[in-house]
Design an enzyme around this catalytic site. Structure first.
Site, mmCIF file in Angstrom:
data_model
loop_
_atom_site.group_PDB
_atom_site.id
_atom_site.type_symbol
_atom_site.label_atom_id
_atom_site.label_comp_id
_atom_site.label_asym_id
_atom_site.label_seq_id
_atom_site.Cartn_x
_atom_site.Cartn_y
_atom_site.Cartn_z
ATOM 1 N N TYR A 115 0.849 -1.186 0.000
ATOM 2 C CA TYR A 115 0.000 0.000 0.000
ATOM 3 C C TYR A 115 0.886 1.238 0.000
ATOM 4 O O TYR A 115 1.679 1.427 -0.908
ATOM 5 C CB TYR A 115 -0.986 -0.047 1.168
ATOM 6 C CG TYR A 115 -2.132 0.914 0.999
ATOM 7 C CD1 TYR A 115 -2.889 0.927 -0.176
ATOM 8 C CD2 TYR A 115 -2.466 1.815 1.996
ATOM 9 C CE1 TYR A 115 -3.936 1.819 -0.359
ATOM 10 C CE2 TYR A 115 -3.516 2.712 1.821
ATOM 11 C CZ TYR A 115 -4.241 2.712 0.646
ATOM 12 O OH TYR A 115 -5.270 3.586 0.467
ATOM 13 N N LYS A 163 -20.614 -20.046 -10.077
ATOM 14 C CA LYS A 163 -19.854 -19.957 -11.323
ATOM 15 C C LYS A 163 -18.446 -19.430 -11.043
ATOM 16 O O LYS A 163 -17.452 -19.945 -11.604
ATOM 17 C CB LYS A 163 -20.584 -19.019 -12.287
ATOM 18 C CG LYS A 163 -20.055 -19.040 -13.714
ATOM 19 C CD LYS A 163 -20.369 -20.365 -14.373
ATOM 20 C CE LYS A 163 -19.953 -20.387 -15.837
ATOM 21 N NZ LYS A 163 -20.950 -19.817 -16.743
#
Length: 422
Positions: free
Chosen positions: A38, A93
């Site tokens: 970060y 899925k």
């Protein structure tokens, strides 16, 4: 509520709820790690991407990330249940993408039936992803949505209900014709159902050699004829001038029946009128257009496929989409084009002719499987699909000019794919 429903509800609500989550892919154990992940380190890749957009594939997870997007208007077996209720299916899925293809996937449910708003939403978030898998969107809206997104985005977009089904059934058809000694250009075919899947399948069957004039398409009102005024432009492409009006009339003398409709519409009497060694792909799920038992009784010489796992020749999209996107992602492809689809067709078909590994036989509790009337396409748990289909699709992407990235060492790429097997 039956036992399986109760088990499914408990499965989904047990902590953590749902079926997918996020895990970090880089070390995060120290302050130095976090300063790279970060602030301040993250500024470097952000600036690099701002100067060259394609480096997003190098510095982020974009190149291994697919969006599974639906508005819940045509969920398989459930119908128009809405975006929120479609989420468990879309999570499922995404799960299959990960465990079968090593592809990360986020499910995104868009709560609108408005085509323009849906397209705008997908376009606005598309920079996050390496590919878009459209799912469970009703016809005819799905045609316009896919067409426009394919034209306007520079990443692969595929409506799996259409093209995944077309690829898998084309592979089954190619092998079934070989087994029965028939040629695609000679056969007469009846397609029952004229929705998104059926139309995409008919289009791909033509590309693998079936003559358009030898295809008769039927919908709930009978044969799709050119003199009908109630058919949309997609159906009209397959309208016939022949003097037939019913499925029973159309099926007489047909070599192939491909069903994308509903249970019970194909009778034993109809099947008895088909040509010698008929091919019956009765793919309505969970109950096919004709039961396996009835089809076998009516025509002992038939080659039969269904969408069910408890009979031979299960035709299921799961043997396609994870690997089609895998090959597209690994070449940073701009699209999934016809060349890639046809490459997948032949890779799947050819794999069924190879000796079946012991691991697959154990998974299905059978002593043997070999290419023939009861084994025309690979089983869903055959992990060789990962490197067989992905490599074929990746090569086609490069050869057809839609790839941003060229793979030169195919042996190393294949070994990389093998390493992804869980």
């Amino acid at each position: 509520m039956n036992n399986i429903d109760e088990q499914a509800l408990e499965y989904h609500r047990s902590f953590p709820a749902g079926k997918i989550g996020i895990i970090p892919t880089k070390p995060t154990d120290t302050q130095d790690d976090l300063s790279l992940a970060y602030t301040p380190g993250v500024a470097a890749p952000s600036l690099a991407i701002s100067e060259n957009a394609d480096t997003a594939y190098e510095y982020t997870g974009k190149g291994n990330l697919v969006a599974v997007i639906s508005n819940g208007t045509a969920v398989l077996g459930l119908g128009n249940i809405g975006a929120r209720a479609a989420k468990p299916v879309m999570e499922g899925k995404a799960l299959l993408f990960k465990i079968l293809g090593g592809v990360d996937a986020f499910d995104i449910e868009v709560d609108t039936k408005d085509v323009d708003k849906f397209i705008e939403t997908v376009k606005n978030i598309s920079v996050t992803f390496g590919g878009i898998n459209l799912e469970d969107i009703k016809a005819p809206e799905c045609f316009e949505i896919e067409r426009r997104l394919t034209e306007e985005l520079d990443i692969p977009v595929m409506h799996d209900d259409q093209h995944g089904t077309a690829i898998i059934t084309s592979a089954a058809l190619v092998n079934a014709l070989e087994i029965t000694g028939k040629r695609p250009e000679d056969i007469k075919m009846v397609i029952n159902g004229a929705g998104a899947a059926a139309i995409a399948c008919a289009s791909l069957y033509i590309k693998v050699g079936v003559r358009p004039e030898n295809i008769v398409m039927c919908d709930s009102k009978g044969v799709v004829r050119s003199d009908r005024t109630d058919i949309n432009p997609q159906k009209r492409r397959f309208a016939t001038d022949r003097d037939i009006r019913t499925l029973a009339e159309a099926i007489e003398g047909a070599d192939v029946f491909a069903g994308f409709s509903k249970a019970g519409v194909l009778t034993k009497d109809m099947v008895r009128t088909m040509a010698e060694k008929p091919i019956i792909m009765a793919l309505a799920n969970p109950y096919p257009e004709i039961s396996y038992e009835d089809a076998r009784e009516a025509r002992p010489d038939a080659l039969i496929a269904t969408g069910r796992s408890d009979y031979p020749n299960q035709v299921n999209n799961v043997i396609g989409f994870p690997y089609i996107f895998r090959g597209a992602l690994d070449t940073h492809a701009r699209a999934i084009n016809d060349q890639m689809k046809i490459a997948a067709v032949h890779a799947i078909a050819d794999l069924a002719k190879e000796p079946v590994p012991e691991s697959v036989l154990k998974a299905y509790n059978v002593e043997s499987l070999s290419f023939g009337p009861d084994y025309i396409i690979p089983k869903a748990l055959d992990r060789r699909l990962l490197w067989t289909v992905s490599v074929a699709v990746a090569k086609a992407a490069i050869e057809s000019g839609v790839a941003r990235k060229t793979i030169r060492d195919w042996d190393s790429y294949t070994e990389h794919l093998r390493s992804l097997v869980r």
